[in-house]
Design a protein around this motif. Structure first.
Motif, PDB file in Angstrom:
ATOM      1  N   ILE A   4       0.837  -1.188   0.000  1.00 36.67           N
ATOM      2  CA  ILE A   4       0.000   0.000   0.000  1.00 36.67           C
ATOM      3  C   ILE A   4       0.875   1.241   0.000  1.00 36.67           C
ATOM      4  CG2 ILE A   4      -1.712   1.321   1.296  1.00 36.67           C
ATOM      5  CD1 ILE A   4      -2.783  -1.239   2.382  1.00 36.67           C
ATOM      6  N   ASP A   5       0.631   2.130  -0.933  1.00 35.83           N
ATOM      7  CA  ASP A   5       1.335   3.400  -0.964  1.00 35.83           C
ATOM      8  C   ASP A   5       0.671   4.313   0.058  1.00 35.83           C
ATOM      9  OD1 ASP A   5       2.320   5.940  -1.485  1.00 35.83           O
ATOM     10  OD2 ASP A   5       2.545   5.547  -3.630  1.00 35.83           O
ATOM     11  N   LEU A   6       1.303   4.489   1.209  1.00 39.63           N
ATOM     12  CA  LEU A   6       0.681   5.234   2.295  1.00 39.63           C
ATOM     13  C   LEU A   6       0.539   6.718   1.985  1.00 39.63           C
ATOM     14  CD1 LEU A   6       2.345   3.528   5.382  1.00 39.63           C
ATOM     15  CD2 LEU A   6       0.053   3.183   4.472  1.00 39.63           C
ATOM     16  N   LYS A   7       1.268   7.215   0.997  1.00 39.61           N
ATOM     17  CA  LYS A   7       1.103   8.612   0.603  1.00 39.61           C
ATOM     18  C   LYS A   7      -0.058   8.760  -0.370  1.00 39.61           C
ATOM     19  CE  LYS A   7       5.966   9.943   1.188  1.00 39.61           C
ATOM     20  NZ  LYS A   7       7.174  10.493   0.517  1.00 39.61           N
ATOM     21  N   ARG A   8      -0.286   7.713  -1.162  1.00 39.71           N
ATOM     22  CA  ARG A   8      -1.335   7.779  -2.170  1.00 39.71           C
ATOM     23  C   ARG A   8      -2.688   7.357  -1.620  1.00 39.71           C
ATOM     24  NH1 ARG A   8      -0.520   4.062  -7.286  1.00 39.71           N
ATOM     25  NH2 ARG A   8      -0.857   2.458  -5.707  1.00 39.71           N
ATOM     26  N   ALA A   9      -2.707   6.311  -0.801  1.00 35.53           N
ATOM     27  CA  ALA A   9      -3.963   5.738  -0.335  1.00 35.53           C
ATOM     28  C   ALA A   9      -4.901   6.740   0.331  1.00 35.53           C
ATOM     29  CB  ALA A   9      -3.680   4.569   0.615  1.00 35.53           C
ATOM     30  N   PRO A  10      -4.423   7.630   1.226  1.00 32.31           N
ATOM     31  CA  PRO A  10      -5.349   8.562   1.877  1.00 32.31           C
ATOM     32  C   PRO A  10      -6.017   9.543   0.923  1.00 32.31           C
ATOM     33  CG  PRO A  10      -3.302   8.384   3.119  1.00 32.31           C
ATOM     34  CD  PRO A  10      -3.067   7.723   1.789  1.00 32.31           C
ATOM     35  N   SER A  11      -5.424   9.740  -0.258  1.00 30.67           N
ATOM     36  CA  SER A  11      -6.009  10.704  -1.193  1.00 30.67           C
ATOM     37  C   SER A  11      -7.265  10.161  -1.853  1.00 30.67           C
ATOM     38  CB  SER A  11      -4.991  11.079  -2.276  1.00 30.67           C
ATOM     39  OG  SER A  11      -4.749   9.981  -3.142  1.00 30.67           O
ATOM     40  N   TYR A  12      -7.395   8.842  -1.936  1.00 27.85           N
ATOM     41  CA  TYR A  12      -8.547   8.261  -2.612  1.00 27.85           C
ATOM     42  C   TYR A  12      -9.870   8.581  -1.921  1.00 27.85           C
ATOM     43  CZ  TYR A  12      -5.294   5.528  -5.469  1.00 27.85           C
ATOM     44  OH  TYR A  12      -4.317   5.137  -6.337  1.00 27.85           O
ATOM     45  N   PRO A  13      -9.990   8.355  -0.605  1.00 24.62           N
ATOM     46  CA  PRO A  13     -11.258   8.695   0.043  1.00 24.62           C
ATOM     47  C   PRO A  13     -11.590  10.177  -0.055  1.00 24.62           C
ATOM     48  CG  PRO A  13      -9.967   7.232   1.429  1.00 24.62           C
ATOM     49  CD  PRO A  13      -9.066   7.691   0.321  1.00 24.62           C
ATOM     50  N   LYS A  14     -10.570  11.040   0.012  1.00 26.45           N
ATOM     51  CA  LYS A  14     -10.820  12.479  -0.040  1.00 26.45           C
ATOM     52  C   LYS A  14     -11.367  12.896  -1.398  1.00 26.45           C
ATOM     53  CE  LYS A  14      -7.289  13.509   3.415  1.00 26.45           C
ATOM     54  NZ  LYS A  14      -5.974  14.123   3.694  1.00 26.45           N
ATOM     55  N   THR A  15     -10.936  12.209  -2.457  1.00 30.69           N
ATOM     56  CA  THR A  15     -11.442  12.504  -3.799  1.00 30.69           C
ATOM     57  C   THR A  15     -12.568  11.553  -4.180  1.00 30.69           C
ATOM     58  OG1 THR A  15      -9.751  11.065  -4.780  1.00 30.69           O
ATOM     59  CG2 THR A  15      -9.228  13.399  -4.572  1.00 30.69           C
ATOM     60  N   GLN A  16     -12.927  10.655  -3.255  1.00 26.06           N
ATOM     61  CA  GLN A  16     -13.996   9.672  -3.441  1.00 26.06           C
ATOM     62  C   GLN A  16     -13.721   8.732  -4.611  1.00 26.06           C
ATOM     63  OE1 GLN A  16     -17.836  11.598  -3.508  1.00 26.06           O
ATOM     64  NE2 GLN A  16     -17.733  12.022  -1.332  1.00 26.06           N
ATOM     65  N   GLU A  40      -1.080   1.584   8.059  1.00 29.57           N
ATOM     66  CA  GLU A  40      -1.884   0.820   7.105  1.00 29.57           C
ATOM     67  C   GLU A  40      -3.297   0.605   7.636  1.00 29.57           C
ATOM     68  OE1 GLU A  40       1.262  -1.975   4.660  1.00 29.57           O
ATOM     69  OE2 GLU A  40       0.721  -2.565   6.701  1.00 29.57           O
ATOM     70  N   LEU A  41      -3.404   0.320   8.921  1.00 26.53           N
ATOM     71  CA  LEU A  41      -4.722   0.134   9.524  1.00 26.53           C
ATOM     72  C   LEU A  41      -5.533   1.428   9.476  1.00 26.53           C
ATOM     73  CD1 LEU A  41      -3.782  -2.084  12.601  1.00 26.53           C
ATOM     74  CD2 LEU A  41      -5.191  -2.777  10.654  1.00 26.53           C
ATOM     75  N   LEU A  42      -4.876   2.552   9.732  1.00 24.81           N
ATOM     76  CA  LEU A  42      -5.564   3.842   9.650  1.00 24.81           C
ATOM     77  C   LEU A  42      -6.040   4.114   8.223  1.00 24.81           C
ATOM     78  CD1 LEU A  42      -3.347   6.102  11.940  1.00 24.81           C
ATOM     79  CD2 LEU A  42      -5.752   5.516  12.311  1.00 24.81           C
ATOM     80  N   ALA A  43      -5.206   3.745   7.248  1.00 22.78           N
ATOM     81  CA  ALA A  43      -5.590   3.921   5.844  1.00 22.78           C
ATOM     82  C   ALA A  43      -6.781   3.024   5.507  1.00 22.78           C
ATOM     83  CB  ALA A  43      -4.407   3.604   4.931  1.00 22.78           C
ATOM     84  N   ASP A  44      -6.768   1.792   6.031  1.00 21.44           N
ATOM     85  CA  ASP A  44      -7.903   0.882   5.840  1.00 21.44           C
ATOM     86  C   ASP A  44      -9.180   1.504   6.400  1.00 21.44           C
ATOM     87  OD1 ASP A  44      -6.321  -0.998   4.663  1.00 21.44           O
ATOM     88  OD2 ASP A  44      -6.331  -2.408   6.333  1.00 21.44           O
ATOM     89  N   ALA A  45      -9.085   2.015   7.624  1.00 28.08           N
ATOM     90  CA  ALA A  45     -10.252   2.590   8.298  1.00 28.08           C
ATOM     91  C   ALA A  45     -10.800   3.777   7.520  1.00 28.08           C
ATOM     92  CB  ALA A  45      -9.874   3.012   9.721  1.00 28.08           C
ATOM     93  N   GLU A  46      -9.909   4.611   6.996  1.00 25.31           N
ATOM     94  CA  GLU A  46     -10.350   5.782   6.238  1.00 25.31           C
ATOM     95  C   GLU A  46     -11.065   5.362   4.960  1.00 25.31           C
ATOM     96  OE1 GLU A  46      -8.683  10.069   4.585  1.00 25.31           O
ATOM     97  OE2 GLU A  46      -7.277   8.581   5.361  1.00 25.31           O
ATOM     98  N   TYR A  47     -10.537   4.337   4.307  1.00 22.08           N
ATOM     99  CA  TYR A  47     -11.199   3.851   3.089  1.00 22.08           C
ATOM    100  C   TYR A  47     -12.587   3.305   3.414  1.00 22.08           C
ATOM    101  CZ  TYR A  47     -12.834   0.507  -0.268  1.00 22.08           C
ATOM    102  OH  TYR A  47     -13.645  -0.202  -1.104  1.00 22.08           O
ATOM    103  N   PHE A  48     -12.680   2.438   4.430  1.00 25.47           N
ATOM    104  CA  PHE A  48     -13.969   1.853   4.789  1.00 25.47           C
ATOM    105  C   PHE A  48     -14.983   2.934   5.155  1.00 25.47           C
ATOM    106  CE2 PHE A  48     -11.578  -2.189   6.064  1.00 25.47           C
ATOM    107  CZ  PHE A  48     -11.955  -2.853   4.905  1.00 25.47           C
ATOM    108  N   TYR A  49     -14.531   3.941   5.891  1.00 21.85           N
ATOM    109  CA  TYR A  49     -15.427   5.030   6.298  1.00 21.85           C
ATOM    110  C   TYR A  49     -15.947   5.773   5.070  1.00 21.85           C
ATOM    111  CZ  TYR A  49     -17.178   8.991   9.046  1.00 21.85           C
ATOM    112  OH  TYR A  49     -17.988   9.950   9.623  1.00 21.85           O
ATOM    113  N   SER A  50     -15.040   6.120   4.163  1.00 23.90           N
ATOM    114  CA  SER A  50     -15.419   6.882   2.975  1.00 23.90           C
ATOM    115  C   SER A  50     -16.332   6.083   2.056  1.00 23.90           C
ATOM    116  CB  SER A  50     -14.167   7.318   2.205  1.00 23.90           C
ATOM    117  OG  SER A  50     -13.359   8.146   3.009  1.00 23.90           O
ATOM    118  N   ALA A  51     -16.181   4.760   2.067  1.00 19.60           N
ATOM    119  CA  ALA A  51     -17.013   3.899   1.226  1.00 19.60           C
ATOM    120  C   ALA A  51     -18.333   3.532   1.895  1.00 19.60           C
ATOM    121  CB  ALA A  51     -16.247   2.625   0.873  1.00 19.60           C
ATOM    122  N   GLY A  52     -18.569   4.044   3.106  1.00 28.30           N
ATOM    123  CA  GLY A  52     -19.820   3.755   3.798  1.00 28.30           C
ATOM    124  C   GLY A  52     -19.857   2.396   4.469  1.00 28.30           C
TER     125      GLY A  52
END
Length: 204
Positions: A4-16, A40-52
């Motif tokens: 997982i690219d930890l710099k790239r992954a958080p940008s996905y939920p923000k841009t949906q 990585e776990l924080l990135a997982d959580a952010e993705y799950f949250y953004s995806a509902g």
């Protein structure tokens, strides 16, 4: 093993861009589970949250709170995820807060879950599709609460209708996983084109 690219992954939920996020987070079922780092776990959580996916989000955040008890961010986000889960499963909204947020935020992207109560869409004899209850309800019961798929403002230079069309096509283009769901709302005899050469397309 998934990297997982930890710099790239958080940008996905923000841009949906959930499709892109999912491709980063998935790994082959044949591979053994891997140990996740705190980030990585924080990135997982952010993705799950953004995806509902608030249940999955809560589970990940609980893991972080257990494995990394000094992480205050996870504790704060767990509280928010639990509130979203209550909204999603029980329709537990504070409507006064919703109205206040909608009046202030521009664009009106409210941080709340979608709730679908005891209802379903099905064919109505002799008519088109309709929304029917699946259980006994009474006056005042909440049946559905969902955000608009897309929106526009009356002061758009090309007019609100053009702006709404552009916003809808843009969202479908960026999130092809939504095309089938969006097209299913159409109720006439026209059959929308969902894919060309095996690739999803937005058919306006």
């Amino acid at each position: 093993m998934v990297m997982i690219d930890l710099k790239r992954a958080p940008s996905y939920p923000k841009t949906q861009r959930f499709d892109s996020a999912l491709s980063d987070f998935e790994y082959s079922p044949s591979e053994p589970p891997i140990v996740r780092s705190e980030q990585e776990l924080l990135a997982d959580a952010e993705y799950f949250y953004s995806a509902g996916r608030f249940r999955d989000c809560s589970d990940v955040l609980k893991t972080i709170c257990k494995e990394y008890p000094e992480n205050k961010q996870a504790k704060t986000e767990l509280t928010g995820a639990i509130f979203r889960l209550l909204e999603q499963q029980r329709g537990g909204y504070n409507f006064k807060t919703l109205y206040t947020e909608a009046a202030i935020l521009r664009p009106p992207q409210l941080d709340h879950a979608t709730y679908v109560g005891p209802v379903e869409v099905r064919k109505s004899p002799g008519k088109d599709r309709g929304l029917f209850t699946t259980a006994q309800v009474k006056a005042g019961d909440l049946l559905v609460c969902e955000k608009a798929f897309s929106y526009s403002y009356s002061d758009h230079q090309n007019g609100p209708k053009v702006a709404l069309r552009e916003a809808t096509i843009k969202k479908l283009t960026e999130h092809p996983n939504l095309i089938a769901l969006f097209s299913s709302v159409h109720h006439s005899s026209y059959e929308p084109i969902l894919a060309v050469d095996g690739r999803p397309v937005a058919d306006p």
